[in-house]
Scaffold this motif. Structure first.
Motif, PDB file in Angstrom:
ATOM      1  N   ASP A 187       0.816  -1.208   0.000  1.00  0.00           N
ATOM      2  CA  ASP A 187       0.000   0.000   0.000  1.00  0.00           C
ATOM      3  C   ASP A 187       0.854   1.265   0.000  1.00  0.00           C
ATOM      4  OD1 ASP A 187      -0.946  -0.098   3.566  1.00  0.00           O
ATOM      5  OD2 ASP A 187       1.004  -0.015   2.553  1.00  0.00           O
ATOM      6  N   MET A 188       2.081   1.152  -0.512  1.00  0.00           N
ATOM      7  CA  MET A 188       3.005   2.274  -0.508  1.00  0.00           C
ATOM      8  C   MET A 188       3.160   2.913  -1.895  1.00  0.00           C
ATOM      9  SD  MET A 188       5.835   0.619   2.086  1.00  0.00           S
ATOM     10  CE  MET A 188       5.774  -1.003   1.336  1.00  0.00           C
ATOM     11  N   ASN A 189       2.354   2.450  -2.843  1.00  0.00           N
ATOM     12  CA  ASN A 189       2.398   2.969  -4.210  1.00  0.00           C
ATOM     13  C   ASN A 189       3.764   2.763  -4.873  1.00  0.00           C
ATOM     14  OD1 ASN A 189       0.928   4.147  -6.348  1.00  0.00           O
ATOM     15  ND2 ASN A 189       1.885   6.135  -5.998  1.00  0.00           N
ATOM     16  N   HIS A 190       4.431   1.665  -4.505  1.00  0.00           N
ATOM     17  CA  HIS A 190       5.752   1.368  -5.066  1.00  0.00           C
ATOM     18  C   HIS A 190       5.636   0.814  -6.476  1.00  0.00           C
ATOM     19  CE1 HIS A 190       7.866   0.957  -0.892  1.00  0.00           C
ATOM     20  NE2 HIS A 190       7.680   2.212  -1.265  1.00  0.00           N
ATOM     21  N   GLU A 191       6.585   1.220  -7.314  1.00  0.00           N
ATOM     22  CA  GLU A 191       6.612   0.709  -8.687  1.00  0.00           C
ATOM     23  C   GLU A 191       7.194  -0.705  -8.747  1.00  0.00           C
ATOM     24  OE1 GLU A 191       4.729   3.727 -10.785  1.00  0.00           O
ATOM     25  OE2 GLU A 191       5.462   1.793 -11.510  1.00  0.00           O
ATOM     26  N   TYR A 192       8.258  -0.926  -7.959  1.00  0.00           N
ATOM     27  CA  TYR A 192       9.002  -2.172  -8.076  1.00  0.00           C
ATOM     28  C   TYR A 192       8.538  -3.188  -7.037  1.00  0.00           C
ATOM     29  CZ  TYR A 192      12.076   1.086 -10.483  1.00  0.00           C
ATOM     30  OH  TYR A 192      12.576   2.046 -11.318  1.00  0.00           O
ATOM     31  N   MET A 193       8.372  -4.436  -7.492  1.00  0.00           N
ATOM     32  CA  MET A 193       8.023  -5.523  -6.573  1.00  0.00           C
ATOM     33  C   MET A 193       8.856  -6.755  -6.916  1.00  0.00           C
ATOM     34  SD  MET A 193       3.913  -5.065  -5.999  1.00  0.00           S
ATOM     35  CE  MET A 193       3.895  -6.034  -4.476  1.00  0.00           C
ATOM     36  N   TYR A 194       9.098  -7.573  -5.894  1.00  0.00           N
ATOM     37  CA  TYR A 194      10.047  -8.684  -6.030  1.00  0.00           C
ATOM     38  C   TYR A 194       9.532  -9.911  -5.277  1.00  0.00           C
ATOM     39  CZ  TYR A 194      13.009  -4.567  -6.833  1.00  0.00           C
ATOM     40  OH  TYR A 194      13.524  -3.378  -7.275  1.00  0.00           O
ATOM     41  N   LYS A 208      -2.226  -5.485 -11.223  1.00  0.00           N
ATOM     42  CA  LYS A 208      -2.466  -4.228 -10.532  1.00  0.00           C
ATOM     43  C   LYS A 208      -1.177  -3.774  -9.871  1.00  0.00           C
ATOM     44  CE  LYS A 208      -7.341  -5.020  -9.381  1.00  0.00           C
ATOM     45  NZ  LYS A 208      -8.327  -5.075  -8.273  1.00  0.00           N
ATOM     46  N   LYS A 209      -0.975  -2.495  -9.793  1.00  0.00           N
ATOM     47  CA  LYS A 209       0.264  -1.957  -9.253  1.00  0.00           C
ATOM     48  C   LYS A 209       0.528  -2.448  -7.836  1.00  0.00           C
ATOM     49  CE  LYS A 209       2.662   2.449  -8.604  1.00  0.00           C
ATOM     50  NZ  LYS A 209       2.553   3.923  -8.739  1.00  0.00           N
ATOM     51  N   GLN A 210      -0.524  -2.601  -7.041  1.00  0.00           N
ATOM     52  CA  GLN A 210      -0.329  -2.936  -5.638  1.00  0.00           C
ATOM     53  C   GLN A 210      -0.162  -4.428  -5.374  1.00  0.00           C
ATOM     54  OE1 GLN A 210      -3.016  -1.600  -7.062  1.00  0.00           O
ATOM     55  NE2 GLN A 210      -4.928  -2.168  -6.040  1.00  0.00           N
ATOM     56  N   ASN A 211      -0.405  -5.274  -6.373  1.00  0.00           N
ATOM     57  CA  ASN A 211      -0.354  -6.720  -6.153  1.00  0.00           C
ATOM     58  C   ASN A 211       0.667  -7.395  -7.049  1.00  0.00           C
ATOM     59  OD1 ASN A 211      -2.500  -6.421  -4.368  1.00  0.00           O
ATOM     60  ND2 ASN A 211      -4.033  -6.935  -5.896  1.00  0.00           N
ATOM     61  N   PHE A 212       1.331  -8.410  -6.496  1.00  0.00           N
ATOM     62  CA  PHE A 212       2.293  -9.207  -7.258  1.00  0.00           C
ATOM     63  C   PHE A 212       2.069 -10.655  -6.865  1.00  0.00           C
ATOM     64  CE2 PHE A 212       5.452  -9.883 -10.116  1.00  0.00           C
ATOM     65  CZ  PHE A 212       6.764 -10.017  -9.683  1.00  0.00           C
ATOM     66  N   LEU A 213       1.649 -11.470  -7.818  1.00  0.00           N
ATOM     67  CA  LEU A 213       1.293 -12.858  -7.540  1.00  0.00           C
ATOM     68  C   LEU A 213       2.404 -13.797  -7.986  1.00  0.00           C
ATOM     69  CD1 LEU A 213      -1.479 -11.324  -7.517  1.00  0.00           C
ATOM     70  CD2 LEU A 213      -2.498 -13.419  -8.369  1.00  0.00           C
ATOM     71  N   LEU A 214       2.681 -14.797  -7.162  1.00  0.00           N
ATOM     72  CA  LEU A 214       3.659 -15.831  -7.498  1.00  0.00           C
ATOM     73  C   LEU A 214       2.926 -17.160  -7.583  1.00  0.00           C
ATOM     74  CD1 LEU A 214       6.713 -16.657  -7.806  1.00  0.00           C
ATOM     75  CD2 LEU A 214       6.637 -17.200  -5.360  1.00  0.00           C
ATOM     76  N   GLY A 215       3.039 -17.830  -8.720  1.00  0.00           N
ATOM     77  CA  GLY A 215       2.350 -19.091  -8.927  1.00  0.00           C
ATOM     78  C   GLY A 215       3.301 -20.270  -9.052  1.00  0.00           C
ATOM     79  N   LEU A 216       2.876 -21.372  -8.462  1.00  0.00           N
ATOM     80  CA  LEU A 216       3.575 -22.639  -8.633  1.00  0.00           C
ATOM     81  C   LEU A 216       2.593 -23.554  -9.346  1.00  0.00           C
ATOM     82  CD1 LEU A 216       4.762 -21.330  -5.885  1.00  0.00           C
ATOM     83  CD2 LEU A 216       5.619 -23.644  -5.458  1.00  0.00           C
ATOM     84  N   GLU A 217       2.890 -23.929 -10.567  1.00  0.00           N
ATOM     85  CA  GLU A 217       1.933 -24.713 -11.349  1.00  0.00           C
ATOM     86  C   GLU A 217       1.926 -26.181 -10.940  1.00  0.00           C
ATOM     87  OE1 GLU A 217       1.721 -22.156 -15.512  1.00  0.00           O
ATOM     88  OE2 GLU A 217       2.694 -24.125 -15.484  1.00  0.00           O
ATOM     89  N   SER A 218       3.100 -26.715 -10.637  1.00  0.00           N
ATOM     90  CA  SER A 218       3.224 -28.118 -10.237  1.00  0.00           C
ATOM     91  C   SER A 218       4.326 -28.203  -9.194  1.00  0.00           C
ATOM     92  CB  SER A 218       3.553 -28.990 -11.456  1.00  0.00           C
ATOM     93  OG  SER A 218       3.680 -30.339 -11.077  1.00  0.00           O
ATOM     94  N   ALA A 219       3.915 -28.126  -7.933  1.00  0.00           N
ATOM     95  CA  ALA A 219       4.891 -28.004  -6.845  1.00  0.00           C
ATOM     96  C   ALA A 219       5.792 -29.228  -6.739  1.00  0.00           C
ATOM     97  CB  ALA A 219       4.166 -27.774  -5.529  1.00  0.00           C
TER      98      ALA A 219
END
Lengths: 111, 117
Positions: free
Chosen positions: A26-33, A70-81
């Protein structure tokens, strides 16, 4: 101002199952990791994003996918753990590329 | 790729003692960052350094950006039990821009600090 939040906090998966880890800031950051942390290995970058709609590979991207719709969200997916993906996953965000702020982590176990 | 070497790997000290740790790089850095990670938590940014020779303090913590731009030092004075944790150094890459690498941090493997009360 919650900073960087991650859900879920813990998860146990069986080999072959899929899941998505959510990171929100919720900090309006451009970069996400997205990082993973393993004993003796430090923090290793999986994927990152320099803005909404963009993603790029980090040091250890294989077996993972990401999305930044969306700028505020960054999703990480594992398709086949896989058991090798047992780790602690951290999300981070930053205004510039330097000072990154981390979430509390997600502890994932793959059996 | 570039590597960051932190030393020592671990330290066991008595409460009240001063602590020093350092980080060296195989490449020149234009920024040094120091993070602390408490058990079960995410890393928290302690100090950021942007200029060679810079000395910056944050309470009992003092960090320095080495003049060679290939090293940095973190000192903790008069340690207390809550200083326990893992301390990481990090840097965003070589001084000359190389496209995408400027968006990423390279982390050291950390120094584990234990403080005996």
């Amino acid at each position: 101002n919650a900073g960087v939040t991650q859900t879920p906090k813990f998860r146990v998966l069986k080999t072959g199952q899929s899941m998505t880890l959510l990171c929100a800031q919720d900090m309006n950051h451009e970069y996400m990791y997205w990082y993973r942390q393993d004993p003796g290995m430090g923090l290793r970058l999986i994927h990152y994003s320099v803005g909404e709609g963009t993603t790029a590979k980090g040091e250890v991207p294989d077996g993972y996918n990401v999305s930044r719709l969306k700028k505020q969200n960054f999703l990480l997916g594992l398709e086949s753990a896989a058991p090798s993906q047992t780790s602690v996953y951290f999300c981070a965000s930053s205004y510039s590329w330097a000072e990154q702020y981390f979430g509390p982590g997600t502890r994932l176990t793959v059996t | 790729g570039q590597q960051l070497n932190q030393s020592p790997q671990s330290m066991f000290i008595q409460e009240g003692e001063d602590v020093s740790m350092n980080c060296t790089s195989s490449s020149i850095f234009n920024t040094w960052l120091w993070y602390k990670q408490d058990p079960g938590e995410g890393p928290v940014l302690l100090i950021a350094l942007y200029k060679a020779g810079e000395l910056t303090s944050n309470g009992r913590l003092t960090a320095q950006f080495g003049i060679t731009r290939k090293d940095s030092f973190l000192n903790i004075s008069a340690s207390i039990p809550s200083d326990v944790g893992i301390y990481f150094c990090a840097g965003p890459g070589p001084s000359r821009g190389s496209g995408g690498s400027n968006y990423k941090l390279t982390f050291g493997k950390g120094t584990l600090l234990t403080v005996n009360p």
